[in-house]
Design a protein around this motif. Structure first.
Motif, PDB file in Angstrom:
ATOM      1  N   THR A  81      33.495  34.667  47.434  1.00  0.00           N
ATOM      2  CA  THR A  81      34.827  35.275  47.444  1.00  0.00           C
ATOM      3  C   THR A  81      35.566  34.943  46.148  1.00  0.00           C
ATOM      4  O   THR A  81      36.349  35.758  45.639  1.00  0.00           O
ATOM      5  N   GLY A  82      35.299  33.752  45.588  1.00  0.00           N
ATOM      6  CA  GLY A  82      35.884  33.415  44.290  1.00  0.00           C
ATOM      7  C   GLY A  82      35.470  34.425  43.220  1.00  0.00           C
ATOM      8  O   GLY A  82      36.278  34.837  42.386  1.00  0.00           O
ATOM      9  N   LEU A  83      34.204  34.821  43.269  1.00  0.00           N
ATOM     10  CA  LEU A  83      33.717  35.834  42.318  1.00  0.00           C
ATOM     11  C   LEU A  83      34.415  37.174  42.536  1.00  0.00           C
ATOM     12  O   LEU A  83      34.819  37.838  41.584  1.00  0.00           O
TER      13      LEU A  83
ATOM     14  N   LEU B 147      36.944  39.220  39.812  1.00  0.00           N
ATOM     15  CA  LEU B 147      36.803  40.617  39.414  1.00  0.00           C
ATOM     16  C   LEU B 147      38.118  41.371  39.638  1.00  0.00           C
ATOM     17  O   LEU B 147      38.544  42.178  38.803  1.00  0.00           O
ATOM     18  N   GLY B 148      38.775  41.069  40.756  1.00  0.00           N
ATOM     19  CA  GLY B 148      40.068  41.709  41.046  1.00  0.00           C
ATOM     20  C   GLY B 148      41.105  41.345  39.989  1.00  0.00           C
ATOM     21  O   GLY B 148      41.889  42.199  39.547  1.00  0.00           O
TER      22      GLY B 148
ATOM     23  N   ASP C 270      35.724  39.678  54.273  1.00  0.00           N
ATOM     24  CA  ASP C 270      35.394  40.925  53.560  1.00  0.00           C
ATOM     25  C   ASP C 270      34.337  40.674  52.494  1.00  0.00           C
ATOM     26  O   ASP C 270      33.417  41.479  52.298  1.00  0.00           O
ATOM     27  N   GLY C 271      34.489  39.543  51.791  1.00  0.00           N
ATOM     28  CA  GLY C 271      33.533  39.220  50.727  1.00  0.00           C
ATOM     29  C   GLY C 271      32.137  39.027  51.279  1.00  0.00           C
ATOM     30  O   GLY C 271      31.154  39.531  50.731  1.00  0.00           O
TER      31      GLY C 271
ATOM     32  N   SER D 184      36.646  27.912  47.100  1.00  0.00           N
ATOM     33  CA  SER D 184      36.689  29.359  46.826  1.00  0.00           C
ATOM     34  C   SER D 184      37.561  29.678  45.608  1.00  0.00           C
ATOM     35  O   SER D 184      37.107  30.321  44.656  1.00  0.00           O
ATOM     36  N   GLY D 185      38.812  29.224  45.643  1.00  0.00           N
ATOM     37  CA  GLY D 185      39.730  29.492  44.522  1.00  0.00           C
ATOM     38  C   GLY D 185      39.276  28.823  43.236  1.00  0.00           C
ATOM     39  O   GLY D 185      39.250  29.468  42.167  1.00  0.00           O
ATOM     40  N   PRO D 186      38.904  27.532  43.273  1.00  0.00           N
ATOM     41  CA  PRO D 186      38.452  26.879  42.042  1.00  0.00           C
ATOM     42  C   PRO D 186      37.258  27.570  41.373  1.00  0.00           C
ATOM     43  O   PRO D 186      37.133  27.565  40.155  1.00  0.00           O
ATOM     44  N   THR D 187      36.362  28.172  42.169  1.00  0.00           N
ATOM     45  CA  THR D 187      35.250  28.926  41.571  1.00  0.00           C
ATOM     46  C   THR D 187      35.800  30.021  40.669  1.00  0.00           C
ATOM     47  O   THR D 187      35.306  30.248  39.557  1.00  0.00           O
TER      48      THR D 187
END
Ligand code: COA
Length: 425
Positions: free
Chosen positions: A170-172, A176-177, A200-201, A17-20
């Protein structure tokens, strides 16, 4: 010049998730400094290994355009190095299990003290609430975010999807955030916390299913093929098989060769404005004027029968012939493309959506390039870093360590072996 040139990312992410998210930031031109545990690194380096001794595709395909520093952030010297990185960078991105960063001594308060401009971006499985302390992986998020309960066939179990909407999705969202927070910082000079929860994502991506949940209170969902089959609705949005999810009925139908090719199928949409064309193509011209079929409301309880007729026709054509015939008539349809077909598709190579990347340990491999195209900030996909490949470079060039101070870090056990890029090549 790249869009994010000059932005430094302290990348504490791992798995998917984070690496994306940080890979996207790297593609947009940020300097992504990936911090990994000495000798271990991101767990995915060693997951699903296909070339013994080389970083896995799981890792390489999620960590392009990054530099790697190995740092034991639980060691005193390691903490000092990390403090300097926090002061130097613009954004810290992490997807540790809840509380891990605090346990390292890097609370949000401490990070703000060290660098008030810092944007701290986190992915967690859940937002505040009963499950906030849980560790979460992709399919857990798909299940808890509403996707699994609405995916699959009505008479089958809940189903997860191959699209990694929990992790990569969620990475995407997080990316954006971060961009939004960077934009706000331009005006306020202040950093802020950015948080994206996987539940949430996924729910955000299942927005139309919550739409249907509320519509269900007003009566059966007439565009679901379940309605046409006379099957009663329960009290929650049901699994809808290959129903379109929008106002225009659609379904996956067989094409020529389906008996032996698992992907000889096409998604076919009987869009109302071109209903007459659909009828002509499938050999049912009488349905154009037959009051039982002529209007969209009249067709609602016959959707399954209509797609049976569509399939009788598509079974006589291969999936690309169906496209060739339907597209000029504005009948929306899409062939089911396998990963093999996508990997070999020349147009995707030309746009950089599929790229071939060379790697010193594994040789050339295919990856998905940046799916977002900026005309003024083109993406050059570079290979993922070896574990600790840039440790010395980051200590000296980014943090300014020299001489005795640099030696002290090297002998402290805070950093791991430092393979040189040239040696690796
Ligand atoms: N130096 C020293 N310690 C380090 C380190 C470093 N460079 N990098 C990580 N660690 C430590 C962490 O501090 C943590 O230690 P602690 O538990 O003593 O506080 C430990 O390594 C493990 O981190 P954790 O995040 O708990 O990893 P895990 O493998 O147990 O769990 C996940 C993996 C993905 C389940 C978990 O990180 C998680 O739930 N993340 C949030 C949701 C998410 O992103 N999930 C999808 C992943 S694709």
């Amino acid at each position: 010049m790249k869009a994010l040139e000059g932005v430094k990312i302290l990348d504490f992410t791992h798995v998917q998730s984070g690496p994306t998210c940080t890979q996207l930031l790297g593609w947009f031109g940020a300097d992504v400094i990936k911090v990994e545990r000495p000798g271990v690194g991101d767990a995915t380096r060693q997951q699903l290994v296909d070339v013994p001794g080389a970083d896995s595709l799981y890792f390489t395909m999620l960590n392009h355009n990054k530099r790697s520093i190995t740092l034991n952030t639980k060691n005193e010297t390691g903490k000092e190095v990390l403090e300097r990185l926090v002061k130097e960078c613009d954004v810290l991105v992490e997807n540790f299990a809840p509380g891990a960063l605090d346990r390292m001594g890097f609370t949000w308060e401490r990070i703000q003290e060290l660098n008030p401009r810092m944007i701290m971006a986190s992915i967690k499985g859940f937002g505040p609430g009963p499950y906030e302390d849980c560790k979460v992986y992709e399919n857990v998020a798909q299940c808890t975010g509403g996707s699994a309960s609405t995916t699959g066939f009505l008479d089958g179990p809940p189903t997860v999807t191959g699209a990694q909407i929990g992790d990569s999705g969620t990475g995407l969202h997080l990316c954006l955030g971060i961009m939004t927070a960077l934009f706000q910082r331009e005006k306020t000079g202040r950093g802020q916390k950015v948080m994206a929860a996987m539940q949430d994502g996924v729910l955000n991506l299942c927005r139309v299913k919550l739409r249907d949940q509320q519509r269900l209170a007003k009566g059966p969902l007439q565009e679901y093929s379940q309605f046409g089959k006379g099957i009663e609705f329960g009290d929650a949005t049901p699994r809808a098989g290959n129903d379109s999810g929008g106002g225009q009925p659609g379904w996956i139908v067989k094409c020529k060769g389906w008996e032996t090719d698992p992907n000889a199928y096409v998604y076919f949409i009987t869009q109302a404005p071109v209903w007459d064309k659909v009828c002509e193509v499938i050999g049912k011209p009488e349905w154009v004027t037959d009051p039982e079929y002529a209007t969209a409301p009249a067709r609602l309880d016959k959707i399954a029968a209509i797609f049976d007729a569509v399939e009788e026709w598509t079974k006589t054509k291969d999936k690309f012939e169906v496209m060739d015939i339907c597209n000029p008539l504005n009948i929306p349809c899409g062939p089911i493309l396998s990963m093999k077909e996508l990997a070999e598709e020349p147009s995707l190579r030309e746009t950089g959506t599929i790229v071939e990347v060379d790697h010193p340990e594994r040789g050339p491999y295919l990856s998905v390039g940046c799916p977002i195209k900026l005309s003024d900030s083109p993406v050059d996909v570079t290979r993922s870093p070896l574990l600790g490949e840039h440790t010395e470079e980051i200590l000296t060039d980014v943090l300014g360590y020299t001489g005795d101070e640099l030696e002290a870090v090297k002998v402290s056990g805070a950093v791991g072996d430092m393979p040189k890029a040239e040696a690796a090549e």
